[in-house]
Design an enzyme around this catalytic site. Structure first.
Site, PDB file in Angstrom:
ATOM      1  N   ASP A   1     -14.559  -3.700  -3.697  1.00  0.00           N
ATOM      2  CA  ASP A   1     -14.631  -3.180  -5.067  1.00  0.00           C
ATOM      3  C   ASP A   1     -14.557  -1.661  -5.082  1.00  0.00           C
ATOM      4  O   ASP A   1     -14.479  -1.059  -6.163  1.00  0.00           O
ATOM      5  CB  ASP A   1     -15.943  -3.622  -5.726  1.00  0.00           C
ATOM      6  CG  ASP A   1     -15.959  -5.109  -6.045  1.00  0.00           C
ATOM      7  OD1 ASP A   1     -14.880  -5.721  -6.098  1.00  0.00           O
ATOM      8  OD2 ASP A   1     -17.063  -5.654  -6.251  1.00  0.00           O
TER       9      ASP A   1
ATOM     10  N   ASP B   1     -13.090 -15.053  -8.049  1.00  0.00           N
ATOM     11  CA  ASP B   1     -14.196 -14.215  -7.578  1.00  0.00           C
ATOM     12  C   ASP B   1     -15.396 -15.082  -7.181  1.00  0.00           C
ATOM     13  O   ASP B   1     -15.479 -16.269  -7.529  1.00  0.00           O
ATOM     14  CB  ASP B   1     -14.592 -13.224  -8.671  1.00  0.00           C
ATOM     15  CG  ASP B   1     -15.135 -11.918  -8.113  1.00  0.00           C
ATOM     16  OD1 ASP B   1     -15.537 -11.885  -6.930  1.00  0.00           O
ATOM     17  OD2 ASP B   1     -15.165 -10.919  -8.863  1.00  0.00           O
TER      18      ASP B   1
END
Length: 695
Positions: free
Chosen positions: A514, A446
């Site tokens: 997301d 990430d």
């Protein structure tokens, strides 16, 4: 090459060709034709030999790589300054090396005044219809040079009736939104200065002639994981020129005497079948990039939405047991597994498993997960650090900073200066150490903040921070892939902020957003598949509502949606009823039957999220199996009390005279193409997976 030899070369792809030529004056390379095989056999559709009042010849010519001497008024790709501040570097042709069989071309130019030498390189990978382009610069002079602009290429497209420019915009939780701009005259520009491709725009742009929206289409993508820019400008003569390459947020680049610099690769694509045809061109190319790593990805479970930062062995194993029961193959522990990580204010940089959360040891925990028949995966964010961490206390100079200026925290964290060799080695050794010590087969990498401070502690003089970070990042990926070939790496950046062709060549999977709300995600994935192959599309089934379109959808809708790429589950499956778990197991089993076709098949996008029909068709390479994923995009209420007909999905690429069977129903290829595959939506049936087998 002698003056009598032709200075014209053609590179051939699977269905296309790209022809360039050096005019008699020898000052630049220009496009002659770009399109289907044989397109160059005739007058060039982009050449212009008429008068150019108040301009120069190069301003109107289809120049492939232009300095400001070539295009002083309509925009150069390369702008160079000498030590005295003079500009206008002018090239002359030197030589060319063409390998038609290997699909490569290198054309060399040089500036006799400054000594700057440029090699324009082209490559068309076998079996594809893309042209890769990059430039290698060498300063053979005695004085340093400064690059004020360092674009990689110009691509010229004939748009006699006006240009229809397609791009993808977005923001966090709303990435890959496909949009179109009617460009009659003037310029349209997208890009990023964030040190990462970013959420706001995708480094991809397509152009069509306004009169032929379903016909020929050209696209350009930037293979660079840092700051970038693409612009399209249509001139009064009907030519649209696309400039692409790096954006320089840190200021001009220095090229010392004897120095060399390779500019980022940009890739052009062509299809005669509009945007959906372009999508298939990109898919084939990205499968080429994956090479022998192109295989169906395992079904995964990710624990983030179930536990957030409250990670401990018991809660994770409870989730893993259920995941294994429904057919999941890889269990990924997300953020919260390391020391100090009770929330997002601390812990980043200290990559040690929390002994309080795993009292029997992390190795024992992983062994328990593996004993369930699951592979094990882990979330990491190795380029970032929290101020409340041991790493930052020991190395505050490792983050990007401007001396004497306050730091800008985003998500309570700073960004490590990976361009520094010692920081790059820390990032690599951290990940390499985790992979060597623990039985890990999946990394979710990430990146949750852009670069804000354009400086390095104690730096003397300007630095190419963006270039150094990206170069070292790519090297780390390559080293990990070399030393741990069995580990799959998912590229994530707060969702889809790090998706570009350079990462597609190094990461195995992308996390596009997301946002996992069903109708929101449908729009995100629709845009994503226009520029990215299904094997790169990670998608989870969750219970999250939509942020932008909150209309509810069934669990079936969410599963069929996630099957469009790499199927994952991210819901708190402890809260699912036995019936929901059984339904999930059924969908996962069905996905395993079709994922080879999803991974390898030819993709046709049918309709769209804003249309009454919305589906994706995958046809196996041998044409014997067709998988259709379809979703109801309209209202879900109403009992269907009035007369109606089913929605018809026109399929593509089928054999008209062949028969295709779905259960007891038999269709001809002609029927499925001309009339379409029927689907009927009801309040309880809002998505479907249909598999057609050719008899």
């Amino acid at each position: 090459m002698s003056d009598t030899e032709p200075r014209r070369w053609t590179l051939r792809g699977a269905h296309t060709e790209y022809t360039v030529t050096v005019p008699a004056h020898g000052r630049w390379l220009e496009l002659a034709a770009w399109g289907p095989h044989g397109v160059g056999d005739g007058p060039s559709p982009v050449a212009y030999d008429g008068p150019v009042p108040f301009l120069t010849a190069g301003d109107a010519a289809p120049v492939e790589f232009a300095t400001d001497a070539d295009r002083p008024f309509t925009g150069a790709d390369l702008v160079v300054e000498t030590a005295t501040g003079h500009r206008r570097v002018g090239f002359g042709f030197v030589e060319a090396a063409h390998d038609p069989a290997g699909g490569t071309l290198a054309v060399t130019f040089a500036d006799p005044v400054t000594g700057l030498r440029a090699v324009l390189r082209y490559a068309v990978p076998a079996g594809t219809d893309v042209v890769r382009r990059w430039v290698e610069l060498t300063n053979t002079g005695a004085e340093p040079l400064v690059l004020a602009r360092a674009g990689s290429a110009g691509f010229c497209v004939p748009t006699p009736h006006g240009a229809l420019v397609s791009h993808q915009w977005g923001q966090w939780a709303q990435e890959f939104q496909l949009a179109h701009v009617d460009l009659d005259h003037g310029a349209f520009t997208i890009g990023s200065s964030q040190g990462v491709p970013g959420h706001l725009h995708v480094p991809w742009l397509a152009v069509r002639d306004r009169a032929e929206p379903d016909g020929a289409a050209w696209a350009v993508a930037v293979a660079w994981t840092g700051s970038w820019e693409i612009s399209a400008e249509r001139d009064t003569g009907g030519l649209t020129r696309i400039r692409a390459g790096r954006r320089l947020p840190d200021g001009p680049l220095e090229l010392p005497a004897g120095g060399e610099l390779t500019l980022p690769e940009v890739v052009g694509a062509y299809s005669v079948e509009g945007l959906t045809g372009l999508a298939r061109v990109w898919h084939r190319y990205q499968r080429h990039l994956a090479g022998d790593r192109l295989a169906p990805r395992p079904v995964l479970y990710n624990s983030w939405e179930a536990t957030y930062f409250a990670v401990d062995a018991k809660s994770q194993l409870d989730l893993a047991r259920i995941a294994a029961e429904v057919g999941v193959e890889t269990f990924v522990v997300d953020d919260g597994w390391f020391v100090g990580r009770d929330d997002d204010t601390a812990g980043l940089g200290d990559w040690t498993p929390d002994p309080a959360a795993f009292p029997d040891g992390f190795e024992a925990f992983i062994a328990d997960v593996r004993a369930l028949g699951l592979r094990f995966g882990l979330w990491v964010e190795p380029e970032c650090v929290n101020p409340r961490s041991r790493l930052y206390a020991e190395h505050p100079d490792w983050v990007y900073r401007l001396d004497g200026r306050p730091l800008t925290p985003i998500r309570n964290q700073y960004l490590l200066d990976v361009g520094r060799p010692e920081v790059a080695e820390f990032v690599h050794s951290t990940l390499d150490g985790l992979l060597r010590r623990y039985d890990i087969s999946y990394l979710k990498w990430d990146f949750n903040r852009p670069r804000t401070e354009p400086g390095r502690a104690g730096a003397d003089g300007p630095l190419d921070l963006d270039g150094a970070h990206v170069t070292n990042l790519h090297r780390i990926y390559e080293r990990l892939r070399r030393d741990h070939p069995g580990v799959l790496v998912e590229s994530c950046a707060g969702g889809g902020a790090r998706t570009d062709l350079a990462m597609a060549a190094r990461a195995d999977i992308f996390w596009p957003s997301d946002n996992t709300g069903p109708l929101d995600r449908l729009a995100i994935q629709y845009g994503f598949l226009h520029a990215n192959a299904p094997h790169l599309l990670s998608s989870w089934v969750t219970d999250a509502p939509g942020i932008f379109d909150p209309r509810p959808r069934s669990l079936a809708f969410r599963f069929v949606l996630a099957m469009a790429g790499v199927l994952g589950v991210g819901a708190d499956i402890r809260q699912w009823t036995p019936a929901e778990r059984a339904e999930a197991a059924g969908w996962i089993a069905r996905y395993k039957e079709i994922r080879e076709v999803v991974t390898q098949g030819e993709v046709h996008l049918i309709g769209g999220p804003d249309q009454a029909r919305c589906a994706v068709q995958y046809t196996s390479p041998d044409g014997r199996r067709v998988v259709v994923l379809a979703w109801h995009t309209g209202r879900s209420d109403g009992a269907g009390l009035l007369p109606s007909r089913p929605v018809r999905l026109p399929l593509r690429g089928l054999t008209p005279e062949a028969a295709y069977r779905h259960g007891d129903q038999r269709y001809s290829g002609s029927h499925l193409t001309a009339v379409g595959l029927p689907v009927r939506w009801t309040p309880t049936h809002d998505a479907d997976l249909i598999v057609l087998d050719r008899e």
